[in-house]
Design a protein around this motif. Structure first.
Motif, PDB file in Angstrom:
ATOM      1  N   ASN A 234      -3.949   3.716  -1.106  1.00 36.13           N
ATOM      2  CA  ASN A 234      -4.259   4.326   0.248  1.00 36.13           C
ATOM      3  C   ASN A 234      -4.993   3.299   1.073  1.00 36.13           C
ATOM      4  O   ASN A 234      -5.329   2.255   0.568  1.00 36.13           O
ATOM      5  N   GLY A 235      -4.990   3.461   2.265  1.00 39.26           N
ATOM      6  CA  GLY A 235      -5.472   2.585   3.530  1.00 39.26           C
ATOM      7  C   GLY A 235      -7.027   2.366   3.452  1.00 39.26           C
ATOM      8  O   GLY A 235      -7.248   1.528   3.865  1.00 39.26           O
ATOM      9  N   SER A 236      -7.676   3.305   2.609  1.00 35.70           N
ATOM     10  CA  SER A 236      -9.292   3.035   2.760  1.00 35.70           C
ATOM     11  C   SER A 236      -9.599   1.954   1.989  1.00 35.70           C
ATOM     12  O   SER A 236     -10.667   1.463   2.053  1.00 35.70           O
TER      13      SER A 236
ATOM     14  N   SER B 138       3.578  -6.480   9.786  1.00 32.59           N
ATOM     15  CA  SER B 138       3.373  -5.155   8.815  1.00 32.59           C
ATOM     16  C   SER B 138       4.809  -4.475   8.887  1.00 32.59           C
ATOM     17  O   SER B 138       5.451  -4.585   9.972  1.00 32.59           O
TER      18      SER B 138
ATOM     19  N   ALA C  39       0.988  -1.167   0.016  1.00 35.56           N
ATOM     20  CA  ALA C  39       0.040   0.050   0.016  1.00 35.56           C
ATOM     21  C   ALA C  39       0.783   1.203   0.086  1.00 35.56           C
ATOM     22  O   ALA C  39       1.561   1.672   0.939  1.00 35.56           O
TER      23      ALA C  39
ATOM     24  N   THR D 292      -4.759   3.088   9.161  1.00 31.52           N
ATOM     25  CA  THR D 292      -5.143   1.733   8.586  1.00 31.52           C
ATOM     26  C   THR D 292      -4.535   0.468   9.363  1.00 31.52           C
ATOM     27  O   THR D 292      -5.508  -0.229   9.871  1.00 31.52           O
TER      28      THR D 292
ATOM     29  N   LYS E 220      -6.637   7.655   3.847  1.00 31.68           N
ATOM     30  CA  LYS E 220      -6.447   7.133   5.239  1.00 31.68           C
ATOM     31  C   LYS E 220      -4.693   6.749   5.001  1.00 31.68           C
ATOM     32  O   LYS E 220      -4.415   5.779   4.204  1.00 31.68           O
ATOM     33  N   ASP E 221      -4.124   7.082   6.055  1.00 29.31           N
ATOM     34  CA  ASP E 221      -2.775   6.895   6.250  1.00 29.31           C
ATOM     35  C   ASP E 221      -2.231   5.668   6.629  1.00 29.31           C
ATOM     36  O   ASP E 221      -3.453   4.837   7.297  1.00 29.31           O
ATOM     37  N   GLY E 222      -0.926   5.309   6.856  1.00 27.89           N
ATOM     38  CA  GLY E 222      -0.838   4.013   7.400  1.00 27.89           C
ATOM     39  C   GLY E 222      -0.963   3.874   8.712  1.00 27.89           C
ATOM     40  O   GLY E 222      -1.376   2.565   9.105  1.00 27.89           O
TER      41      GLY E 222
ATOM     42  N   ILE F 297       3.342  -0.791   4.378  1.00 32.68           N
ATOM     43  CA  ILE F 297       2.523   0.070   3.945  1.00 32.68           C
ATOM     44  C   ILE F 297       3.114   1.543   4.377  1.00 32.68           C
ATOM     45  O   ILE F 297       3.963   1.607   5.138  1.00 32.68           O
TER      46      ILE F 297
ATOM     47  N   ILE G 187      -8.130  -1.016   2.042  1.00 35.80           N
ATOM     48  CA  ILE G 187      -7.693  -2.198   2.618  1.00 35.80           C
ATOM     49  C   ILE G 187      -8.392  -2.427   4.121  1.00 35.80           C
ATOM     50  O   ILE G 187      -8.885  -1.492   4.956  1.00 35.80           O
TER      51      ILE G 187
END
Length: 308
Positions: free
Chosen positions: A34-36, A77, A6, A65, A60-62, A53, A38
């Motif tokens: 972007n995080g949205s 992660s 991501a 998320t 949406k940032d890491g 990520i 995921i």
């Protein structure tokens, strides 16, 4: 291993995919900008083992998320970012991120970090089977010795993972020493190794074990020196890791448990101050290799005996 990347930068995603697949580290099974895009179900359906990520992404940032995934994502992660803010890095680790890599990406660093995370995943799978292995121990002494040797190494691997060095080359040397110490204890029934063997004896043993029986004394001495250097680097890396945990969160369970147990706390505190002030190691850091090995052995042995 299955990877999901991501990052809102197409070039970064392409570079990471190339590194992963060209070095046979696994397969990239999905990407997002972007995080949205995921969620845990999405990652589960794709059998994702490792999520790489970016910290700063639109929508949406890491951090957000990872926070929303929380414990529902069973994989590991790795966070990447141009930001080197200690507070953000600390928050990432507290959320369960395994490693934090700063941009611009270095290919060698990325490969090494991924290898360490893969090692951690394999180790956790192994640890999950410890109880089953213990319960199936045979009554025959020879079989029992083989099984317990294996189990004490599994506990040692778990500790080395907690100490942040399971992926270091010196960890293999440390495990060889633990095996030797435990076998030596079992072979000498009249002694439980009340006095810890000299480091020279330990290094010489694992050097002779690694080399062929016909190796010259010169080659053995070279391997002894190389092994000692690998172990010293691993212990120093562990001290750096524990010091960074304490700097981020003084109440971190790993820091509280291991800082004084495996190291001289004065040296840990000295390294914390160096990291805090972003200064190089002008003041030498003393590492007590013998203490580290002794505690690693005794803690592994205690875990084993408590579960027999």
């Amino acid at each position: 291993m299955n990877f999901f990347i991501a990052d809102d930068d197409d070039a970064i995603r392409s570079m990471l995919e190339e590194i992963i697949e060209n070095n046979n580290l696994g397969n990239v099974v999905g990407e997002a900008v972007n995080g949205s895009l995921i969620c845990s179900d999405f990652l589960h359906n794709k059998n994702v083992d490792i999520l790489i990520i970016d910290l700063l992404m639109p929508i949406k940032d890491g951090l957000q998320t990872i926070s929303e995934l929380n414990s529902s994502f069973k994989g590991k992660s790795i966070m990447i970012s141009q930001v080197e803010n200690k507070e953000m890095i600390g928050k990432a680790y507290l959320l369960g991120v395994q490693y934090y890599i700063t941009k611009p990406l270095n290919k060698i660093e990325v490969i090494e970090v991924i290898k360490r995370v893969i090692s951690n995943i394999k180790l956790e799978k192994s640890i999950n089977h410890i109880q089953d292995t213990i319960s199936s121990l045979k009554t025959d002494n020879s079989e029992n010795n083989i099984s317990t040797n294996k189990n004490i190494l599994e506990y040692s691997e778990l500790l080395l993972s907690d100490l942040g060095v399971i992926g270091e080359s010196g960890s293999k040397d440390l495990l060889s020493i633990i095996k030797y110490l435990y076998t030596h204890k079992n072979d000498n029934k009249t002694s439980t190794v009340p006095t810890f063997p000299p480091l020279k004896e330990l290094f010489t043993h694992i050097a002779e074990e690694k080399l062929s029986e016909n190796s010259s004394l010169i080659n053995v001495r070279k391997e002894v020196k190389a092994s000692e250097q690998r172990i010293r680097r691993a212990v120093m890396q562990s001290l750096n890791y524990i010091a960074s945990l304490g700097l981020t969160d003084y109440s971190n369970p790993k820091f509280e448990k291991y800082a004084a147990e495996f190291f001289d706390f004065i040296e840990v505190r000295k390294r914390m101050l160096q990291l805090q002030n972003d200064i190089s190691s002008n003041t030498p850091i003393h590492i007590n290799v013998k203490k580290f090995i002794k505690v690693l052995y005794l803690e592994s042995k205690k875990h084993l005996e408590n579960n027999l």
